[in-house]
Design a protein around this motif. Structure first.
Motif, PDB file in Angstrom:
ATOM      1  N   GLU A   1      30.127  47.613  30.739  1.00  0.00           N
ATOM      2  CA  GLU A   1      29.412  48.809  30.268  1.00  0.00           C
ATOM      3  C   GLU A   1      28.314  48.437  29.267  1.00  0.00           C
ATOM      4  N   VAL A   2      28.607  47.462  28.410  1.00  0.00           N
ATOM      5  CA  VAL A   2      27.611  46.986  27.440  1.00  0.00           C
ATOM      6  C   VAL A   2      26.413  46.394  28.171  1.00  0.00           C
ATOM      7  N   LEU A   3      26.689  45.569  29.157  1.00  0.00           N
ATOM      8  CA  LEU A   3      25.613  44.941  29.915  1.00  0.00           C
ATOM      9  C   LEU A   3      24.746  45.982  30.606  1.00  0.00           C
ATOM     10  N   VAL A   4      25.380  46.938  31.265  1.00  0.00           N
ATOM     11  CA  VAL A   4      24.642  47.962  32.012  1.00  0.00           C
ATOM     12  C   VAL A   4      23.761  48.774  31.074  1.00  0.00           C
ATOM     13  N   LYS A   5      24.281  49.113  29.925  1.00  0.00           N
ATOM     14  CA  LYS A   5      23.524  49.919  28.961  1.00  0.00           C
ATOM     15  C   LYS A   5      22.269  49.190  28.496  1.00  0.00           C
TER      16      LYS A   5
ATOM     17  N   ALA B   1      21.186  45.967  36.581  1.00  0.00           N
ATOM     18  CA  ALA B   1      22.232  46.832  36.036  1.00  0.00           C
ATOM     19  C   ALA B   1      23.095  47.410  37.159  1.00  0.00           C
ATOM     20  N   GLN B   2      22.438  47.797  38.251  1.00  0.00           N
ATOM     21  CA  GLN B   2      23.181  48.335  39.394  1.00  0.00           C
ATOM     22  C   GLN B   2      24.056  47.261  40.025  1.00  0.00           C
ATOM     23  N   GLU B   3      23.565  46.031  40.062  1.00  0.00           N
ATOM     24  CA  GLU B   3      24.356  44.933  40.629  1.00  0.00           C
ATOM     25  C   GLU B   3      25.605  44.664  39.800  1.00  0.00           C
ATOM     26  N   VAL B   4      25.478  44.775  38.476  1.00  0.00           N
ATOM     27  CA  VAL B   4      26.652  44.622  37.600  1.00  0.00           C
ATOM     28  C   VAL B   4      27.671  45.718  37.901  1.00  0.00           C
ATOM     29  N   GLN B   5      27.195  46.947  38.042  1.00  0.00           N
ATOM     30  CA  GLN B   5      28.106  48.064  38.338  1.00  0.00           C
ATOM     31  C   GLN B   5      28.815  47.871  39.673  1.00  0.00           C
ATOM     32  N   ILE B   6      28.086  47.394  40.645  1.00  0.00           N
ATOM     33  CA  ILE B   6      28.677  47.166  41.974  1.00  0.00           C
ATOM     34  C   ILE B   6      29.763  46.103  41.910  1.00  0.00           C
ATOM     35  N   LEU B   7      29.496  44.997  41.246  1.00  0.00           N
ATOM     36  CA  LEU B   7      30.470  43.914  41.165  1.00  0.00           C
ATOM     37  C   LEU B   7      31.680  44.288  40.313  1.00  0.00           C
ATOM     38  N   GLU B   8      31.494  45.246  39.442  1.00  0.00           N
ATOM     39  CA  GLU B   8      32.588  45.666  38.567  1.00  0.00           C
ATOM     40  C   GLU B   8      33.453  46.721  39.254  1.00  0.00           C
ATOM     41  N   SER B   9      32.984  47.214  40.388  1.00  0.00           N
ATOM     42  CA  SER B   9      33.715  48.269  41.108  1.00  0.00           C
ATOM     43  C   SER B   9      34.892  47.687  41.886  1.00  0.00           C
ATOM     44  N   LYS B  10      35.738  48.575  42.417  1.00  0.00           N
ATOM     45  CA  LYS B  10      36.920  48.135  43.158  1.00  0.00           C
ATOM     46  C   LYS B  10      36.562  47.566  44.530  1.00  0.00           C
ATOM     47  N   ASN B  11      35.484  48.056  45.134  1.00  0.00           N
ATOM     48  CA  ASN B  11      35.089  47.601  46.468  1.00  0.00           C
ATOM     49  C   ASN B  11      33.596  47.288  46.481  1.00  0.00           C
ATOM     50  N   PRO B  12      33.244  46.101  45.997  1.00  0.00           N
ATOM     51  CA  PRO B  12      31.820  45.757  45.885  1.00  0.00           C
ATOM     52  C   PRO B  12      31.069  45.838  47.214  1.00  0.00           C
ATOM     53  N   LEU B  13      31.679  45.390  48.300  1.00  0.00           N
ATOM     54  CA  LEU B  13      30.983  45.401  49.586  1.00  0.00           C
ATOM     55  C   LEU B  13      30.632  46.826  50.006  1.00  0.00           C
TER      56      LEU B  13
END
Length: 541
Positions: free
Chosen positions: A117-121, A131-143
């Motif tokens: 969250e710090v990185l995205v902000k 920032a969107q790539e960080v959110q995607i990789l942090e999600s439960k299903n990146p693909l």
């Protein structure tokens, strides 16, 4: 009509004679960087002079920076470099720009949601895609999230930001063909590169099927060709033919067009494709094959001897990289055609400058001519015709036969020999006093180059394999052969299939060009090499 006069003063020096004044009086470029590299290695060079020399560098590299540091120089690193050296704990405390410079996407799956969250902000205002790539990789299903993004840039950047284990875990899964095609048909260069990497990899079997099952049509011709070849490999002939047909509808690259025609012939055995290919004005393995198969006269031209060459030496030192750099720069500023030709006649129609003349004439002719010269061999004795043809085949591709070339990696001379190879080659040849500058002497370069080729031939035997090793290094080609996935006996479409499946693209292209060069040089020397028979000898697995 403009004429110019060049006055050259040959100041060719050994490493111990390189001075700051010498460097300051040379034109900027890779050649001067090479001499700066040598100057920085000299123990006699003071820190003060080293800093002044470093300020002259055209293309700064880590090895130059390391040499300066060994002199005792400490300087503040550029922000981009400094941020890349930070640990994650320190990086996350920096501003968004620094984070963007230093962040490795491979670490994201292992950090806490709070850190993400710090990185995205911090990234969102200046690097929203990252920032969107960080959110995607942090999600439960990146693909799944990558597919939902419908953004080819995001998909490929995440792929290349991860390590192999992570890539296999996230990407080696089934993706709905239409969803993947929506990404692929954006024709994003990095996404195309990713597809090529996957298709040529020994991993990603599920991902490969995803790519081959997707209705991909809007990509560059190079990607269309590979898709067609991969479909042929898996015996999906209709799909393969469709991809080759797409290329031929509006071909943009003559070589890829010729390859598409060749593959249409190879999988259909329809000679109409071969007949069209035989009319190609582009000299390559495929057009050579077509003309040999049909016994037709090639439409490309070969020039093995230049006319009106004076039996005397040019008034500049062909072994001095700076003299050729100065002359070339001046010549290339003159419009090609009627204005340039008489100047070339004045400056380059000499016995020792034929490669330089061919280089400039090719520019005038918009690189549609095929010059196959064999200069500088008068002081050498060749073991046989093969040795001569193969050495020149390599030299033509490495340097266009120009004696005083320096590459960005400081490969030197006609044969582009690396500095670290000088001592072992010189010792083996009984020339322990040879210096790096001697590699700009064409006779020395040819002698050292053919020695190395002979060493590689003892291990790899076939000229194609030797070419791969010369370009990519013997270790690369040793590992590639060890996998036993290429040049397979009784596999349909081999060896032509393996020619396109070499995992390192530069070496793939290099091998094909050198082999075509070799066949033409042998032809000039009176020996006809049948491409099909010659390539059949590569089937070693």
């Amino acid at each position: 009509m403009r004429f110019f006069t060049l006055i050259f003063v040959c100041v060719f020096v050994s490493a111990s004679q390189i001075t700051l004044d010498f460097l300051q009086n040379k034109p900027k470029g890779i050649a001067r960087d090479f001499y700066i590299w040598r100057y920085l290695q000299d123990p006699k060079t003071s820190l003060e002079d080293a800093i002044k020399a470093y300020d002259l560098v055209y293309k700064k590299t880590p090895k130059l920076e390391d040499l300066l540091a060994k002199k005792g120089y400490t300087h503040e690193l550029p922000k981009e470099v400094a941020c890349k050296k930070l640990s994650f704990e320190k990086l996350k405390q920096e501003d968004g720009e620094c984070i963007a410079f230093g962040l490795k996407l491979s670490i994201i799956p292992s950090i806490s949601p709070t850190d993400a969250e710090v990185l995205v902000k911090k990234l969102a205002p200046i690097k929203p895609i990252l920032a969107q790539e960080v959110q995607i990789l942090e999600s439960k299903n990146p693909l799944s999230e990558m597919i939902k993004s419908k953004n080819a840039q995001i998909f490929s950047e995440i792929f290349y930001g991860l390590n192999l284990e992570q890539r296999l875990d996230i990407f080696n899964r089934k993706i709905p063909p239409k969803d993947f095609a929506l990404l692929a048909n954006q024709n994003d260069a990095n996404f195309n590169k990713m597809m090529q990497y996957v298709l040529l990899s020994e991993h990603f079997e599920v991902f490969k099927k995803t790519i081959l099952n997707a209705p991909i049509i809007n990509v560059d011709d190079k990607m269309l060709l590979l898709l067609g070849i991969m479909h042929a490999k898996y015996d999906q002939i209709t799909q393969a033919q469709n991809y080759f047909s797409l290329i031929l509808q509006n071909p943009k690259d003559p070589l890829i067009k010729d390859k598409a025609l060749f593959w249409q012939y190879l999988i259909s055995k329809d000679e109409k494709y071969l007949q069209t290919l035989s009319q190609s004005q582009n000299l390559n393995l495929y057009s050579i094959f077509a003309n040999q198969k049909l016994k037709t006269t090639p439409q490309y031209t070969i020039t093995s001897k230049l006319e009106n060459i004076k039996d005397e030496r040019a008034n500049f030192d062909i072994t001095d990289p700076f003299e050729w750099q100065i002359l070339r720069n001046k010549l290339t500023q003159i419009p090609t055609g009627d204005e340039l030709k008489p100047i070339l006649d004045q400056k380059l129609t000499f016995s020792n400058t034929q490669p330089h003349l061919a280089f400039m004439l090719n520019r005038i002719k918009k690189y549609k001519s095929n010059y196959f010269l064999m200069p500088y061999s008068e002081n050498l004795t060749w073991k046989n015709q093969h040795q001569k043809a193969f050495t020149y085949a390599i030299a033509k591709q490495e340097s266009n036969l120009l004696p005083a070339l320096v590459s960005s990696s400081y490969a030197l001379g006609m044969m582009q020999i690396m500095p670290f190879n000088l001592k072992p080659f010189a010792k083996a040849l009984g020339k322990e006093n040879a210096t790096l500058d001697d590699l700009f002497n064409p006779s020395t370069a040819l002698e050292f180059g053919r020695f190395y080729l002979a060493e590689l031939e003892r291990e790899f035997n076939h000229p194609l394999f030797v070419a791969y090793a010369y370009n990519g290094g013997p270790g690369f080609w040793r590992r590639t052969l060890k996998r036993k996935t290429l040049f397979i006996k009784d596999r349909e479409y081999d060896p032509w299939l393996s020619l396109e499946l070499i995992p390192y693209e530069e070496s793939k292209n290099y091998g094909q060009i050198v082999l075509a060069n070799y066949i033409i040089y042998q032809q000039i020397l009176g020996q006809e090499i049948n491409v099909e028979d010659f390539l059949s000898k590569t089937l070693v697995n």
